[in-house]
Design a protein around this motif. Structure first.
Motif, short mmCIF file in Angstrom:
data_model
loop_
_atom_site.label_atom_id
_atom_site.label_comp_id
_atom_site.label_asym_id
_atom_site.label_seq_id
_atom_site.Cartn_x
_atom_site.Cartn_y
_atom_site.Cartn_z
N MET A 223 0.83 -1.21 0.00
CA MET A 223 0.00 0.00 0.00
C MET A 223 0.87 1.26 0.00
O MET A 223 1.62 1.50 0.95
N PRO A 224 0.79 2.10 -1.05
CA PRO A 224 1.56 3.35 -1.04
C PRO A 224 0.96 4.35 -0.05
O PRO A 224 -0.25 4.39 0.15
N THR B 71 4.32 4.02 -7.99
CA THR B 71 3.88 2.71 -7.51
C THR B 71 2.98 2.06 -8.55
O THR B 71 2.03 2.67 -9.03
N LYS B 72 3.27 0.83 -8.91
CA LYS B 72 2.45 0.09 -9.86
C LYS B 72 1.75 -1.04 -9.12
O LYS B 72 2.39 -2.00 -8.67
N LEU B 73 0.45 -0.91 -8.96
CA LEU B 73 -0.36 -1.92 -8.28
C LEU B 73 -1.14 -2.75 -9.28
O LEU B 73 -1.49 -2.27 -10.37
N ALA C 260 -2.89 10.38 -5.40
CA ALA C 260 -3.27 9.21 -4.59
C ALA C 260 -4.30 8.35 -5.33
O ALA C 260 -4.19 7.12 -5.35
N GLU C 261 -5.28 9.00 -5.93
CA GLU C 261 -6.30 8.24 -6.66
C GLU C 261 -5.68 7.49 -7.84
O GLU C 261 -6.01 6.33 -8.09
N ASP C 262 -4.78 8.14 -8.55
CA ASP C 262 -4.12 7.48 -9.68
C ASP C 262 -3.32 6.26 -9.21
O ASP C 262 -3.35 5.20 -9.83
N ALA C 263 -2.61 6.42 -8.10
CA ALA C 263 -1.78 5.31 -7.59
C ALA C 263 -2.63 4.17 -7.05
O ALA C 263 -2.31 2.99 -7.24
N LEU C 264 -3.74 4.50 -6.39
CA LEU C 264 -4.57 3.49 -5.73
C LEU C 264 -5.68 2.94 -6.62
O LEU C 264 -6.43 2.04 -6.19
N ASN C 265 -5.80 3.46 -7.81
CA ASN C 265 -6.94 3.12 -8.66
C ASN C 265 -7.13 1.62 -8.85
O ASN C 265 -8.28 1.14 -8.82
N PRO C 266 -6.08 0.80 -9.07
CA PRO C 266 -6.31 -0.65 -9.22
C PRO C 266 -7.01 -1.27 -8.01
O PRO C 266 -7.77 -2.23 -8.15
N LEU C 267 -6.77 -0.73 -6.82
CA LEU C 267 -7.41 -1.25 -5.62
C LEU C 267 -8.81 -0.65 -5.43
O LEU C 267 -9.73 -1.33 -4.97
N LEU C 268 -8.96 0.61 -5.80
CA LEU C 268 -10.23 1.30 -5.62
C LEU C 268 -11.31 0.73 -6.53
O LEU C 268 -12.45 0.48 -6.10
N LYS C 269 -10.98 0.52 -7.80
CA LYS C 269 -12.02 0.17 -8.77
C LYS C 269 -12.47 -1.29 -8.67
O LYS C 269 -13.51 -1.66 -9.21
N GLY C 270 -11.71 -2.11 -7.96
CA GLY C 270 -12.11 -3.51 -7.86
C GLY C 270 -13.12 -3.80 -6.77
O GLY C 270 -13.63 -4.92 -6.68
#
Length: 362
Positions: free
Chosen positions: A21-22, A32-34, A127-137
């Motif tokens: 988690m960044p 960060t690539k998630l 933050a939204e760009d970095a966390l997007n893979p976790l947010l959208k799922g």
């Protein structure tokens, strides 16, 4: 079938185990690539194999559901830290960037510092760009998803409203203002008993707008004649808000150029009255002013201001004029219409950590 479930379970565990988690979203933070977590794979296989009622795979699905809740709480916590870093212990008034929950007189028109707000928006975007893979799922029914989505959505709208020019400065906001009959729809939030035309020739608004267009625009009060024929877009004023704040300590509304009552001499001319404070100086003062006093209708903001004429006359030591006012005349004023060339977003709801939001719903 069992091998299929085992394969999907191990794939889920591998992605989760590799996810770090960044928490640093500064301009110079490492990229960060998630990877998106495969939340639906096991549920999909249960449906495909007709095992939706089977106990062991149901426990797997329940475990993933609980894991989604844990991740959602952690994502909200990370974004709450961004909010905390920007605004410390400030409390919003109906949402950021407005502050002071009391909201009386001019106090509801305070805002967070402009630099803090723009830095906050930029940090939330990273933050939204970095966390997007976790947010959208995460599905909509997972706790905290809807509140977080509302928070991020309003942050995006404010970023669009405050675009940067080639020099990295906020682009000027073009505003057109005119007056309309305060008794006709759409109405402002305030109400008046009468217009000012029988008492004063003009009304003034000091908002910190640069009046005019281009290089010729200068900061000066907006001034409008009070007579009915001078209302409407035919007598509009073009202005610019440049995000530099207001030189005066307060935004004000005033009645100016008093006239004598019908049949009276200049001795009975209505005097200059103390202006009414309608805001506080800040880079975001225009936004706070419209949010506090305006009603939005068909893309325009409608604001009505009035002054308690009998009280103002007594304070100006003209009780003689106050006693001669027509019956029922107390608050007189004007309605202003503001046409902003970019849509002013609603306030950003304060994001609450998991434990506070859950407690608030109980």
């Amino acid at each position: 079938v069992a091998a299929g479930f085992a394969e999907r379970w191990l794939a889920w565990c591998k992605v989760v185990g590799e996810t770090k988690m960044p928490r640093d979203f500064g301009r110079n933070a490492p990229e960060t690539k998630l990877r998106e977590i495969p939340w639906s794979d096991i549920a999909d296989l249960r449906k495909e194999t007709g095992l939706t009622d089977e106990k062991i795979t149901r426990e797997l699905a329940d475990l993933l559901s609980r894991a989604q809740g844990v991740l959602s709480a952690e994502l909200t916590g990370v974004l709450c830290k961004v909010q905390q870093d920007a605004f410390a212990d400030a409390e919003p008034y109906e949402g950021w960037p407005y502050t002071d929950p009391n909201g009386s007189d001019t106090t509801g028109l305070q805002t967070v510092p402009f630099e803090n707000f723009t830095t906050f928006l930029a940090t939330v975007k990273r933050a939204e760009d970095a966390l997007n893979p976790l947010l959208k799922g995460l599905p909509d029914d997972v706790p905290l998803v809807r509140s977080r989505r509302a928070f991020l959505g309003q942050c995006r709208e404010w970023s669009v409203f405050l675009p940067l020019d080639a020099q990295g400065l906020q682009t000027e906001l073009v505003v057109t203002v005119w007056t309309e009959d305060p008794f006709k729809d759409p109405l402002g939030k305030e109400r008046v008993d009468d217009t000012a035309q029988a008492f004063y020739r003009n009304v003034q608004l000091v908002l910190g707008l640069r009046v005019g267009t281009g290089a010729a625009a200068i900061v000066k009060p907006l001034e409008f004649a009070t007579t009915a024929e001078m209302r409407g877009q035919a007598n509009k004023v073009d202005a610019v808000w440049d995000w530099k704040g207001v030189s005066e300590p307060e935004l004000t509304f005033a009645l100016v150029d008093g006239i004598p009552p019908v049949g009276k001499t200049l001795q009975y001319q209505y005097p200059t009255l103390a202006p009414r404070a309608v805001g506080r100086s800040s880079h975001l003062a225009l936004c706070a002013y419209l949010h506090r006093y305006g009603n939005l209708k068909d893309g325009n903001w409608y604001v009505t201001h009035g002054i308690d004429l009998p009280d103002a006359l007594r304070k100006a030591k003209r009780s003689d004029l106050a006693s001669q006012l027509p019956p029922g005349i107390k608050t007189i004023g004007e309605k202003f219409v503001f046409d902003l060339k970019r849509r002013l977003p609603g306030p950003i709801p304060k994001l609450l950590p998991a434990e506070r939001e859950t407690a608030g719903k109980q």
